[in-house]
Write an enzyme that holds these catalytic residues in place. Structure first.
Site, PDB file in Angstrom:
ATOM      1  N   ALA A  24     -22.508 -22.817  78.375  1.00 12.00           N
ATOM      2  CA  ALA A  24     -22.406 -22.854  77.022  1.00 12.00           C
ATOM      3  C   ALA A  24     -22.819 -23.208  75.792  1.00 12.00           C
ATOM      4  O   ALA A  24     -23.685 -24.080  76.386  1.00 12.00           O
ATOM      5  CB  ALA A  24     -20.188 -23.637  76.553  1.00 12.00           C
ATOM      6  N   GLY A  26     -23.933 -25.184  72.419  1.00 11.16           N
ATOM      7  CA  GLY A  26     -23.323 -25.217  70.616  1.00 11.16           C
ATOM      8  C   GLY A  26     -24.270 -25.654  69.925  1.00 11.16           C
ATOM      9  O   GLY A  26     -25.372 -25.543  69.934  1.00 11.16           O
ATOM     10  N   MET A  28     -25.213 -28.473  69.051  1.00 16.43           N
ATOM     11  CA  MET A  28     -25.486 -29.793  69.342  1.00 16.43           C
ATOM     12  C   MET A  28     -26.623 -30.253  70.679  1.00 16.43           C
ATOM     13  O   MET A  28     -26.741 -30.795  70.832  1.00 16.43           O
ATOM     14  CB  MET A  28     -25.417 -31.019  68.186  1.00 16.43           C
ATOM     15  N   ALA A  29     -25.770 -28.797  71.802  1.00 20.67           N
ATOM     16  CA  ALA A  29     -25.808 -29.340  73.311  1.00 20.67           C
ATOM     17  C   ALA A  29     -26.063 -28.273  73.444  1.00 20.67           C
ATOM     18  O   ALA A  29     -25.076 -27.599  73.256  1.00 20.67           O
ATOM     19  CB  ALA A  29     -24.735 -30.510  73.750  1.00 20.67           C
ATOM     20  N   THR A  30     -25.930 -27.859  75.098  1.00 21.31           N
ATOM     21  CA  THR A  30     -25.855 -27.099  76.002  1.00 21.31           C
ATOM     22  C   THR A  30     -25.549 -27.821  76.917  1.00 21.31           C
ATOM     23  O   THR A  30     -25.438 -29.069  77.847  1.00 21.31           O
ATOM     24  CB  THR A  30     -27.560 -26.317  76.233  1.00 21.31           C
ATOM     25  N   LYS A  46     -23.380 -31.985  80.000  1.00 24.31           N
ATOM     26  CA  LYS A  46     -23.779 -31.916  79.063  1.00 24.31           C
ATOM     27  C   LYS A  46     -24.608 -32.033  78.319  1.00 24.31           C
ATOM     28  O   LYS A  46     -24.960 -33.553  77.737  1.00 24.31           O
ATOM     29  CB  LYS A  46     -22.705 -31.994  77.545  1.00 24.31           C
ATOM     30  N   ASP A 146     -14.302 -34.097  66.024  1.00 21.92           N
ATOM     31  CA  ASP A 146     -14.502 -32.893  66.020  1.00 21.92           C
ATOM     32  C   ASP A 146     -13.157 -32.145  66.484  1.00 21.92           C
ATOM     33  O   ASP A 146     -13.573 -31.326  67.635  1.00 21.92           O
ATOM     34  CB  ASP A 146     -15.843 -32.331  66.429  1.00 21.92           C
TER      35      ASP A 146
END
Length: 709
Positions: A24, A26, A28-30, A46, A146
């Site tokens: 996945a 996002g 801010m991160a993968t 992550k 979050d």
């Protein structure tokens, strides 16, 4: 997510975690699926995006928050195994990463996209484990910051887990503003105080959870807008509406509608003033569980319960108030209930209900029947009086006279007795026949369908055969029943059927799963056809600029190819829009450094060349190629930069005539003007001096003033 190319795939972090594939991506991160080569287990890694590890203060806060999240040990929290940062490229900067438990399954976002709006009972069942995880974090003074459907994972076995505890706090520290970190993709769930004051406590998670609850019940978010800032403005200035106000069903006619006390629960959790919300997830869980108990009990409206949902202070951390007592309809405070289901058929007397005794006036009289005839000896004949004066013959003895009569009487008695026994037997046989016929018609020829749900095919055939029934099988998909076991029967278990009837049994084929076809690299229409043929659907399509992939070609898919998913699952696609166009402006006459910076920021490559110019000052652009028009990122633009005018030595024309001196200077590239020598002009027309001075250097094309005598 499946990408066409990812440089981290195949890389080994810290010599331990081998990156297998991207799972996945996002804001801010993968997230990657990786192999822990030391423990030989699959984990989720992550990795923060480039630039996130350049700040040493961020690294410290990231490590501290990761360690805090790792201390959480709860079945509904994604476990954190390790964290660190490593040089992943040649830039010299480290990128932080965190190693977590790998949860094979889906996210709550996928459930919402596929099934929302969900029924209230299913919604509360799914969200109760989320509150358990948040309550555990709040008990350890850890705020998630979050809470959103993407961070709620649902495993293939149905276990609910919450991910990313503490990471939002570390990321927000890197952005230097409270909202920069959340404006990337979570503005729909951001609490107002985080936007206004930049601070958050446990009540911030309560607000975000309330937004998730609203979205699951309604299938939409409470605040929307054309830009993230419009959504943030709505969170700060607008109240969240009641979920039932945006749905079409009513609790008065449907048990799947949203009851008033659940409306109040959502609005209390989403109150803009933090002091009006439950103070933490433990209190909110007590409110949610009491609402669920009321739903299970069939309570669709209770003023007392609704009032309590508006006052979180009436709940404690550990108490879950009981379901409100169902009052009679005559009570003014009686909770409103939907009509109960129709009553079942009356139970026959003797099977559960008392039989009313008949009244004395209706009792039947008992008739006493003769059961046996007792023979009575006939009376002996009287001895006739002997006439006086006459002699009579002596009478026969009594035995000789009465024996024939007695035998005749006994014979008749035995005959009557035999007839009575025969008649009694016939009556008994007739009564037995009527009783048996009545029993056969009423229940003897009937049997009940045995409960065979969950049993195998062979066991079903054996059990149904014992009940003198036949069975026919068909197969169907089931998410809950193992393959080969019975899902349901028709008629239902316990139903009365005639002996010899056929029972339809549905055998489970197991969960219905379809493999996701490879669509990355195909056109958008080909991807749609491939997903349709696989009984899947196209989810959200996102178009992005791409410098290498032609327009209309799929670059990423929301579910990796080959993964088994349910029928109708929506697969999100990312489609290339082709190269991003750039509108090229004219930078002629601008300083070359500013022109080059503007072109590079627009994504263009800049090449420079230099030449002398009489008209353009040194350092400014003399010419641009191409001049204007539409270009694409990565195209090259050539700038010709001025070196200023060329410097030329002024010829020595002293003592020459004005005409000859003028020709000489013009041939050297200068403009010429004349002026008399002050206080010594004789009118001879010879050059006495010049400005600039003779035999000195001057810009080509500049004007030389000749002083004549």
């Amino acid at each position: 997510m499946t990408s066409m190319r990812d440089p981290l795939v195949g890389h080994v972090l810290d010599g331990r975690y081998q990156i297998l594939e991207r799972a996945a991506r996002g804001g801010m991160a993968t997230v990657y699926r990786a192999l822990d080569t030391r423990l030989q287990r699959i984990v989720a890694v992550k990795v923060m995006h480039e630039g996130m590890g350049e700040d040493a203060d961020f690294i410290r806060k990231f490590d501290r928050e990761a360690r805090a999240a790792a201390r959480l040990s709860h079945p509904n929290v994604v476990s954190v195994f390790d964290q660190g940062h490593e040089q992943l490229d040649g830039s010299g900067t480290g990128r932080p990463y965190i190693v977590m438990e790998f949860v094979a399954g889906t996210t709550l976002r996928s459930v919402i996209s596929r099934d929302a709006p969900l029924t209230p009972l299913r919604t509360l069942d799914l969200l109760d484990p989320v509150l358990s995880a948040l309550a555990e974090a709040h008990a350890h003074h850890l705020v998630h910051r979050d809470v959103k459907p993407e961070n709620v994972l649902i495993s293939d076995r149905g276990q609910v887990k919450v991910a990313d505890f503490g990471l939002a706090k570390a990321i927000s520290a890197q952005t230097n503003t409270a909202t920069a970190g959340v404006l990337i993709g979570t503005v729909s769930y951001v609490p107002p105080e985080l936007v206004v004051h930049g601070s958050a406590d446990t009540r911030a998670d309560v607000y975000s959870f309330g937004i998730v609850l609203f979205e699951m019940l309604t299938g939409r978010k409470p605040h929307t807008g054309d830009s993230p800032y419009e959504v943030v403005f709505a969170h700060v200035n607008k109240d969240v509406p009641a979920p039932s106000s945006v749905t079409s069903s009513s609790w008065r006619i449907s048990r799947d509608a949203i009851p008033p006390y659940l409306d109040v629960l959502v609005r209390t959790a989403c109150a803009r003033d933090p002091d009006r919300r439950p103070r933490d997830a433990r209190v909110l869980q007590a409110m949610l569980r009491q609402s669920r108990d009321a739903l299970v009990a069939g309570v669709m409206d209770d003023p007392d319960l609704t009032a309590r949902m508006a006052d979180p202070s009436s709940f404690t951390d550990s108490s879950v108030p009981p379901v409100p007592t169902l009052r009679t309809p005559s009570s003014p405070q009686s909770p409103h209930l939907l009509p109960p289901p129709e009553p079942a058929d009356p139970v026959p007397h003797g099977l559960g209900e008392p039989v009313e005794a008949p009244s004395p006036s209706r009792r039947l009289r008992t008739t006493v029947s003769e059961s046996e005839i007792v023979p009575v000896a006939p009376p002996a004949p009287a001895t006739p009086a002997r006439p006086r004066g006459r002699r009579r013959r002596a009478a026969a003895p009594l035995d000789e006279v009465s024996r024939p009569l007695q035998e005749q009487f006994d014979a008749r008695t035995r005959a009557r007795r035999r007839r009575g026994i025969v008649i009694l037997l016939l009556v008994l046989l007739l009564a037995l026949g009527v009783a048996w016929g009545s029993w056969w018609m009423a229940s003897g020829r009937w049997t009940a369908v045995p409960p065979v749900t969950g049993m195998s095919r062979d066991d079903v055939q054996e059990l149904v055969g014992q009940e003198d029934l036949a069975v026919a099988f068909r197969e169907d998909w089931s998410e809950t029943v193992p393959p080969g076991a019975v899902i349901t029967t028709s008629p239902d278990p316990g139903a009365r059927v005639l002996q010899g009837s056929q029972v339809q049994a549905v055998l489970s084929r197991g969960p219905e799963r379809h493999g996701v076809p490879p669509v990355v690299g195909s056109t958008r229409e080909d991807a749609r056809l491939a997903l349709t043929e696989a009984t899947l659907a196209v989810g959200e399509v996102t178009e992005v600029w791409h410098e290498e992939v032609p327009a209309g070609v799929v670059t990423e898919a929301g579910v990796r190819a080959g993964r088994e998913v349910r029928r109708g699952t929506a697969v999100d696609l990312t489609v290339s829009r082709g190269r991003q166009p750039v509108q090229l402006g004219d930078h002629t006459g601008r300083p070359a450094s500013r022109a080059a910076t503007a072109l590079e920021e627009a994504g263009l490559r800049v090449e420079q060349q230099q030449e002398h110019s009489r008209t353009v000052p040194e350092g400014e652009v003399v010419e641009q190629s191409p001049a204007t028009g539409t270009r694409y990122r990565g195209d090259t633009v050539t700038l010709t930069v001025s070196l200023g005018p060329r410097m030329v030595t002024v010829p020595n024309v002293r003592k020459m005539g004005v005409a000859a001196a003028t020709r000489t200077l013009e041939d050297a590239g200068f403009e010429v003007r004349t002026a008399p020598v002050e206080d010594n002009h004789l009118g001879l027309g010879y050059v006495a001096d010049a400005d600039p001075g003779l035999a000195t250097e001057a810009p080509e094309g500049s004007t030389i003033t000749l002083y004549l005598v």
